[in-house]
Write a protein that holds these residues in place. Structure first.
Motif, PDB file in Angstrom:
ATOM      1  N   SER A   1     -13.804  29.301 -13.476  1.00  0.00           N
ATOM      2  CA  SER A   1     -12.550  28.619 -13.804  1.00  0.00           C
ATOM      3  C   SER A   1     -12.760  28.116 -15.185  1.00  0.00           C
ATOM      4  O   SER A   1     -11.702  27.900 -15.798  1.00  0.00           O
ATOM      5  CB  SER A   1     -12.213  27.708 -12.614  1.00  0.00           C
ATOM      6  OG  SER A   1     -13.596  26.465 -12.482  1.00  0.00           O
ATOM      7  N   GLY A   2     -14.044  27.869 -15.628  1.00  0.00           N
ATOM      8  CA  GLY A   2     -14.027  27.244 -16.954  1.00  0.00           C
ATOM      9  C   GLY A   2     -13.714  28.413 -18.084  1.00  0.00           C
ATOM     10  O   GLY A   2     -13.259  28.138 -18.947  1.00  0.00           O
ATOM     11  N   PHE A   3     -14.274  29.629 -17.571  1.00  0.00           N
ATOM     12  CA  PHE A   3     -13.941  30.648 -18.390  1.00  0.00           C
ATOM     13  C   PHE A   3     -12.481  31.095 -18.522  1.00  0.00           C
ATOM     14  O   PHE A   3     -11.998  31.239 -19.499  1.00  0.00           O
ATOM     15  CB  PHE A   3     -14.755  31.802 -18.110  1.00  0.00           C
ATOM     16  CG  PHE A   3     -14.238  32.989 -18.799  1.00  0.00           C
ATOM     17  CD1 PHE A   3     -14.784  33.237 -19.901  1.00  0.00           C
ATOM     18  CD2 PHE A   3     -13.445  34.189 -18.149  1.00  0.00           C
ATOM     19  CE1 PHE A   3     -14.463  34.700 -20.849  1.00  0.00           C
ATOM     20  CE2 PHE A   3     -12.837  35.197 -18.976  1.00  0.00           C
ATOM     21  CZ  PHE A   3     -13.359  35.442 -20.139  1.00  0.00           C
ATOM     22  N   GLN A   4     -12.095  30.951 -17.211  1.00  0.00           N
ATOM     23  CA  GLN A   4     -10.553  31.421 -17.334  1.00  0.00           C
ATOM     24  C   GLN A   4      -9.790  30.479 -17.946  1.00  0.00           C
ATOM     25  O   GLN A   4      -8.740  30.887 -18.649  1.00  0.00           O
ATOM     26  CB  GLN A   4     -10.249  31.419 -15.665  1.00  0.00           C
ATOM     27  CG  GLN A   4     -10.679  32.572 -15.125  1.00  0.00           C
ATOM     28  CD  GLN A   4     -10.433  32.764 -13.749  1.00  0.00           C
ATOM     29  OE1 GLN A   4      -9.758  31.989 -12.975  1.00  0.00           O
ATOM     30  NE2 GLN A   4     -10.617  33.981 -12.826  1.00  0.00           N
ATOM     31  N   SER A   5      -9.928  29.106 -18.031  1.00  0.00           N
ATOM     32  CA  SER A   5      -9.145  28.231 -18.654  1.00  0.00           C
ATOM     33  C   SER A   5      -9.332  28.332 -20.222  1.00  0.00           C
ATOM     34  O   SER A   5      -8.248  28.102 -21.002  1.00  0.00           O
ATOM     35  CB  SER A   5      -9.206  26.797 -18.065  1.00  0.00           C
ATOM     36  OG  SER A   5     -10.564  26.261 -18.122  1.00  0.00           O
ATOM     37  N   LYS A   6     -10.618  28.671 -20.360  1.00  0.00           N
ATOM     38  CA  LYS A   6     -10.754  28.850 -22.171  1.00  0.00           C
ATOM     39  C   LYS A   6     -10.072  29.955 -22.545  1.00  0.00           C
ATOM     40  O   LYS A   6      -9.490  30.039 -23.754  1.00  0.00           O
ATOM     41  CB  LYS A   6     -12.297  29.115 -22.159  1.00  0.00           C
ATOM     42  CG  LYS A   6     -12.771  28.696 -23.671  1.00  0.00           C
ATOM     43  CD  LYS A   6     -14.267  28.620 -23.664  1.00  0.00           C
ATOM     44  CE  LYS A   6     -14.613  29.128 -24.886  1.00  0.00           C
ATOM     45  NZ  LYS A   6     -16.233  29.613 -25.066  1.00  0.00           N
ATOM     46  N   ALA A   7     -10.025  31.264 -21.801  1.00  0.00           N
ATOM     47  CA  ALA A   7      -9.407  32.433 -22.298  1.00  0.00           C
ATOM     48  C   ALA A   7      -8.029  32.452 -22.154  1.00  0.00           C
ATOM     49  O   ALA A   7      -7.346  33.174 -22.976  1.00  0.00           O
ATOM     50  CB  ALA A   7      -9.787  33.617 -21.470  1.00  0.00           C
ATOM     51  N   GLY A   8      -7.699  31.529 -21.299  1.00  0.00           N
ATOM     52  CA  GLY A   8      -6.120  31.437 -21.367  1.00  0.00           C
ATOM     53  C   GLY A   8      -5.508  31.974 -20.065  1.00  0.00           C
ATOM     54  O   GLY A   8      -5.882  33.609 -20.111  1.00  0.00           O
ATOM     55  N   VAL A   9      -4.640  31.591 -19.430  1.00  0.00           N
ATOM     56  CA  VAL A   9      -4.098  32.250 -18.042  1.00  0.00           C
ATOM     57  C   VAL A   9      -2.498  32.655 -18.250  1.00  0.00           C
ATOM     58  O   VAL A   9      -1.854  31.564 -18.532  1.00  0.00           O
ATOM     59  CB  VAL A   9      -4.220  31.509 -16.891  1.00  0.00           C
ATOM     60  CG1 VAL A   9      -3.677  32.266 -15.757  1.00  0.00           C
ATOM     61  CG2 VAL A   9      -5.792  31.389 -16.457  1.00  0.00           C
ATOM     62  N   GLU A  10      -2.112  33.819 -18.204  1.00  0.00           N
ATOM     63  CA  GLU A  10      -0.611  34.118 -18.439  1.00  0.00           C
ATOM     64  C   GLU A  10      -0.070  34.808 -17.133  1.00  0.00           C
ATOM     65  O   GLU A  10      -0.703  35.349 -16.588  1.00  0.00           O
ATOM     66  CB  GLU A  10      -0.436  35.150 -19.477  1.00  0.00           C
ATOM     67  CG  GLU A  10       0.751  35.333 -19.769  1.00  0.00           C
ATOM     68  CD  GLU A  10       1.435  34.800 -21.088  1.00  0.00           C
ATOM     69  OE1 GLU A  10       0.771  33.975 -21.559  1.00  0.00           O
ATOM     70  OE2 GLU A  10       2.462  35.024 -21.440  1.00  0.00           O
TER      71      GLU A  10
END
Ligand SMILES: [Zn+2]
Length: 331
Positions: free
Chosen positions: A136-145
């Motif tokens: 979840s740390g990576f996902q929020s850093k990469a951005g979720v569309e």
């Protein structure tokens, strides 16, 4: 501050990339024999940065005209590993921390799923995530569309989503469609979901091989109790002797589900398409940077955001299986 040598190298890379794009494009053949020139040209070369951004500048407006999609730095020499390391560094990740080259499981997983590390979006920071918090740390850093595709809400990295929406529009223009297979799980997944999927195969196979007398009760309980990384390692060892863990117990589990923490869906760079069997749909996806990169996982597409004609220069090789094509690391 720029140096003359880097500037020259930049120009050389750009020239090579442009020449490659112009001279080496070969349409993928398909049963209908239709040309895909329209969608090929709509996805342009991604050579507007150097391999080490910050050291060079985009050459001119020329790339801007050619490129609708922003990109990675273009291929560097040295094959898959050199390109992987270059792309990780571009994203501020130390390759040594991302991949344990001495670990057999990580090497195997890299050779099976590694194409994703070349993505022009945000590559995963490591071969294997080991916790929900890490994912979840990576996902929020990469951005979720988030977007609605074919009546289903799915989530991807922004660049991957933009390219998928464009592919969907291109498909519509040709009277085709691109829709998620099996609901929201066709795109972003959580760590726990990949763990559930792994267990759905792993536990079933343990029962199967126990009933066949190939595994003892002791072995089964020991395998169940192992930490996940070791469990994956043991499973891959057993598969060497024909004790397979995929759905039909006749092939590696890695072609059925990803090892926990390794799924490209965790990186939000994977999409399972309902229409995967249609070669025209695959061409449209490819023209928008989406390619199949996991052998035997037929509905699964990976967002690389690169031109198909550049993929060999990035160290990927094209393999044909069951009438379909896959781009896998050439290692
Ligand atoms: Zn998938």
């Amino acid at each position: 501050m720029k140096t003359p040598s880097i500037s020259l190298r930049t120009r050389h890379l750009l020239l090579v990339a442009v020449l490659t794009a112009v001279s080496c494009y070969q349409p993928v053949s398909n049963s209908s024999g239709q040309s895909n020139d329209e969608s090929e040209t709509s996805y342009a070369s991604t050579s507007s940065e150097t391999a080490e951004p910050g050291n060079g500048t985009p050459d001119s407006g020329r790339e801007k005209e050619e490129n609708q999609v922003e990109s990675s730095g273009g291929p560097v020499g040295g094959g898959f590993r050199a390109n992987l390391e270059s792309n990780l560094k571009r994203n501020g990740v130390d390759p040594a921390s991302a991949i344990d080259q001495s670990n057999a499981v990580e090497s195997r997983i890299l050779s099976e799923y590694g194409a994703v590390f070349l993505t022009s979006a945000v590559p995963p920071p490591k071969v294997m995530f080991t916790s929900e918090a890490e994912v979840s740390g990576f996902q929020s850093k990469a951005g979720v569309e988030q977007a609605n595709l074919g009546g289903t809400s799915i989530e991807l990295q922004p660049k991957a989503m933009a390219a998928l929406k464009k592919a969907s529009e291109d498909a519509k223009a040709k009277g085709l469609s691109i829709t998620p297979r099996d609901g929201a799980e066709a795109a972003r997944r959580s760590y726990s979901k990949t763990l559930d999927l792994w267990n759905s195969r792993f536990l079933k196979a343990l029962d199967h091989w126990r009933s066949k007398g190939r595994l003892s009760a002791d072995q089964v309980s020991k395998l169940k109790g192992l930490p996940i990384k070791q469990q994956v390692s043991e499973v891959l060892e057993l598969e060497k002797s024909g004790i397979y863990f995929n759905t039909f117990f006749n092939n590696s589990i890695l072609y059925s589900v990803a090892a926990p923490g390794t799924s490209q869906h965790l990186s939000m760079l994977a999409f399972d398409a309902t229409e995967f069997q249609n070669p025209e749909v695959r061409k449209i996806l490819a023209a928008n940077g989406w390619f199949r990169t996991v052998q035997n996982d037929e509905p699964h597409f990976t967002y690389l955001g690169l031109m198909e004609s550049d993929l060999p220069a990035y160290g990927l090789k094209r393999v044909s299986k069951n009438g379909g094509e896959y781009w896998i690391p050439d290692i």
